[in-house]
Motif scaffolding. Structure first.
Motif, PDB file in Angstrom:
ATOM      1  N   ARG A  81       0.832  -1.204   0.000  1.00 35.40           N
ATOM      2  CA  ARG A  81       0.000   0.000   0.000  1.00 35.40           C
ATOM      3  C   ARG A  81       0.872   1.261   0.000  1.00 35.40           C
ATOM      4  O   ARG A  81       0.659   2.193  -0.783  1.00 35.40           O
ATOM      5  CB  ARG A  81      -0.909  -0.013   1.242  1.00 35.40           C
ATOM      6  N   ARG A  82       1.860   1.267   0.866  1.00 33.50           N
ATOM      7  CA  ARG A  82       2.753   2.441   0.977  1.00 33.50           C
ATOM      8  C   ARG A  82       3.598   2.621  -0.287  1.00 33.50           C
ATOM      9  O   ARG A  82       3.855   3.740  -0.720  1.00 33.50           O
ATOM     10  CB  ARG A  82       3.679   2.295   2.184  1.00 33.50           C
ATOM     11  N   ALA A  83       4.053   1.512  -0.849  1.00 29.15           N
ATOM     12  CA  ALA A  83       4.904   1.582  -2.033  1.00 29.15           C
ATOM     13  C   ALA A  83       4.097   2.067  -3.240  1.00 29.15           C
ATOM     14  O   ALA A  83       4.571   2.874  -4.042  1.00 29.15           O
ATOM     15  CB  ALA A  83       5.536   0.223  -2.316  1.00 29.15           C
ATOM     16  N   GLU A  84       2.863   1.595  -3.318  1.00 30.27           N
ATOM     17  CA  GLU A  84       2.007   2.013  -4.424  1.00 30.27           C
ATOM     18  C   GLU A  84       1.728   3.511  -4.335  1.00 30.27           C
ATOM     19  O   GLU A  84       1.828   4.230  -5.327  1.00 30.27           O
ATOM     20  CB  GLU A  84       0.701   1.212  -4.408  1.00 30.27           C
ATOM     21  N   GLU A  85       1.422   3.962  -3.118  1.00 33.01           N
ATOM     22  CA  GLU A  85       1.212   5.391  -2.859  1.00 33.01           C
ATOM     23  C   GLU A  85       2.391   6.225  -3.360  1.00 33.01           C
ATOM     24  O   GLU A  85       2.232   7.288  -3.934  1.00 33.01           O
ATOM     25  CB  GLU A  85       1.153   5.593  -1.343  1.00 33.01           C
ATOM     26  N   ARG A  86       3.578   5.729  -3.096  1.00 28.42           N
ATOM     27  CA  ARG A  86       4.792   6.471  -3.430  1.00 28.42           C
ATOM     28  C   ARG A  86       5.337   6.100  -4.806  1.00 28.42           C
ATOM     29  O   ARG A  86       6.425   6.530  -5.180  1.00 28.42           O
ATOM     30  CB  ARG A  86       5.844   6.248  -2.348  1.00 28.42           C
ATOM     31  N   ARG A  87       4.592   5.264  -5.505  1.00 29.27           N
ATOM     32  CA  ARG A  87       4.958   4.860  -6.874  1.00 29.27           C
ATOM     33  C   ARG A  87       6.368   4.289  -6.956  1.00 29.27           C
ATOM     34  O   ARG A  87       7.182   4.678  -7.792  1.00 29.27           O
ATOM     35  CB  ARG A  87       4.827   6.030  -7.846  1.00 29.27           C
ATOM     36  N   LEU A  88       6.649   3.368  -6.043  1.00 30.78           N
ATOM     37  CA  LEU A  88       7.937   2.687  -6.113  1.00 30.78           C
ATOM     38  C   LEU A  88       7.738   1.210  -5.838  1.00 30.78           C
ATOM     39  O   LEU A  88       6.651   0.780  -5.465  1.00 30.78           O
ATOM     40  CB  LEU A  88       8.933   3.313  -5.134  1.00 30.78           C
ATOM     41  N   SER A  89       8.787   0.468  -6.061  1.00 32.36           N
ATOM     42  CA  SER A  89       8.748  -0.956  -5.774  1.00 32.36           C
ATOM     43  C   SER A  89       9.693  -1.200  -4.600  1.00 32.36           C
ATOM     44  O   SER A  89      10.842  -0.786  -4.636  1.00 32.36           O
ATOM     45  CB  SER A  89       9.202  -1.725  -7.019  1.00 32.36           C
ATOM     46  N   SER A 123       1.840  -6.012  -6.483  1.00 35.37           N
ATOM     47  CA  SER A 123       2.561  -5.460  -7.627  1.00 35.37           C
ATOM     48  C   SER A 123       3.740  -4.559  -7.252  1.00 35.37           C
ATOM     49  O   SER A 123       4.654  -4.363  -8.047  1.00 35.37           O
ATOM     50  CB  SER A 123       1.578  -4.649  -8.471  1.00 35.37           C
ATOM     51  N   HIS A 124       3.725  -3.983  -6.035  1.00 35.49           N
ATOM     52  CA  HIS A 124       4.770  -3.020  -5.674  1.00 35.49           C
ATOM     53  C   HIS A 124       5.722  -3.553  -4.605  1.00 35.49           C
ATOM     54  O   HIS A 124       6.444  -2.795  -3.962  1.00 35.49           O
ATOM     55  CB  HIS A 124       4.144  -1.695  -5.227  1.00 35.49           C
ATOM     56  N   VAL A 125       5.661  -4.856  -4.399  1.00 39.30           N
ATOM     57  CA  VAL A 125       6.546  -5.521  -3.450  1.00 39.30           C
ATOM     58  C   VAL A 125       7.399  -6.503  -4.244  1.00 39.30           C
ATOM     59  O   VAL A 125       6.869  -7.335  -4.973  1.00 39.30           O
ATOM     60  CB  VAL A 125       5.721  -6.274  -2.383  1.00 39.30           C
ATOM     61  N   ALA A 126       8.714  -6.353  -4.137  1.00 41.22           N
ATOM     62  CA  ALA A 126       9.606  -7.247  -4.885  1.00 41.22           C
ATOM     63  C   ALA A 126      10.327  -8.172  -3.903  1.00 41.22           C
ATOM     64  O   ALA A 126      11.318  -7.789  -3.283  1.00 41.22           O
ATOM     65  CB  ALA A 126      10.609  -6.428  -5.694  1.00 41.22           C
ATOM     66  N   VAL A 127       9.811  -9.364  -3.767  1.00 40.58           N
ATOM     67  CA  VAL A 127      10.461 -10.331  -2.879  1.00 40.58           C
ATOM     68  C   VAL A 127      11.688 -10.891  -3.591  1.00 40.58           C
ATOM     69  O   VAL A 127      11.587 -11.364  -4.717  1.00 40.58           O
ATOM     70  CB  VAL A 127       9.515 -11.498  -2.520  1.00 40.58           C
TER      71      VAL A 127
END
Ligand SMILES: *Cc1c(COP(=O)(O)O)cnc(C)c1O
Length: 205
Positions: A81-89, A123-127
């Motif tokens: 959620r936070r990463a999507e908000e900030r448009r990063l992965s 989609s915005h989390v890169a494991v």
């Protein structure tokens, strides 16, 4: 990785001067002050290795190259959620409670495959792999089975049809047992006291 918790900014700068390129911190307040003091040195990456608290996650996402200690689907979802908000992965590792310790967080090896399938949707989390801090034992040979277990958990995940998740990093091994961890497949060791000496408060994590 140099585990720099409890080490002041001056000594971190010294470590960077002699070639350290990854620093690991486990408390947000301490890390923030140090990261400000050290500045954005070219090539130095900060990783978060401490226990995660939901309301602190907003400070971590986008500030740390890798968050090692994600221990639930809910935490991964909050990072998403936070990463999507900030448009990063955000690159993360999934922490495995390889010793089955009650006092520690992390996915049990049994629940990990199902959790990974869920996190694979984000989609915005890169494991990029797994992390473990096995039960402390002064004899590193006693920890070897835990490292072996981690490797087999990682190998099991590799056979799953996951779209986004990678399991190439195995973050395991500390000052006391990093040689054994490397023998068993660690790709990233987290070393504090062997580099900087004993921490003043004697804390382990
Ligand atoms: C402190 C810490 C380390 C490093 O431990 P040392 O015994 O000082 O090498 C590694 N991993 C985590 C998660 C830590 O908190």
């Amino acid at each position: 990785m140099a585990a720099t918790k409890g080490v002041d900014a001056q000594r971190v700068l010294e470590a960077i001067r002699v070639g350290i390129v990854v620093c690991g911190e486990n408390r947000w307040q301490e890390a923030q002050a140090k990261m400000d003091a050290v500045g954005q040195r070219a090539g130095v990456e900060w990783h978060f290795i401490g226990r995660l608290q939901r309301r602190k996650l907003k400070w971590l996402v986008g500030r740390f190259g890798v968050i090692h200690s994600v221990e639930s689907v809910a935490q991964a979802q909050e990072i998403q959620r936070r990463a999507e908000e900030r448009r990063l992965s955000q690159v993360i590792l999934l922490e495995v409670n390889v010793g089955g310790e009650e006092s520690k967080g992390g996915f049990s090896p049994d629940e990990l495959p199902e959790a990974a399938s869920e996190i694979d949707q984000f989609s915005h989390v890169a494991v990029q792999g797994l992390m473990a801090l096995p039960p402390w034992n002064p004899d590193p040979e006693k920890t070897r089975p835990c490292f072996q277990r981690m490797k087999s958990v990682a190998d099991q995940l590799k056979t799953m049809p996951l779209k986004r998740i990678n399991v190439h990093e195995l973050s395991m091994g500390t000052s006391n047992d990093f040689e054994v961890a490397v023998e068993e497949g660690a790709t990233l060791v987290r070393v504090g006291t062997a580099l900087f000496g004993a921490r003043e408060n004697g804390q382990r994590t």
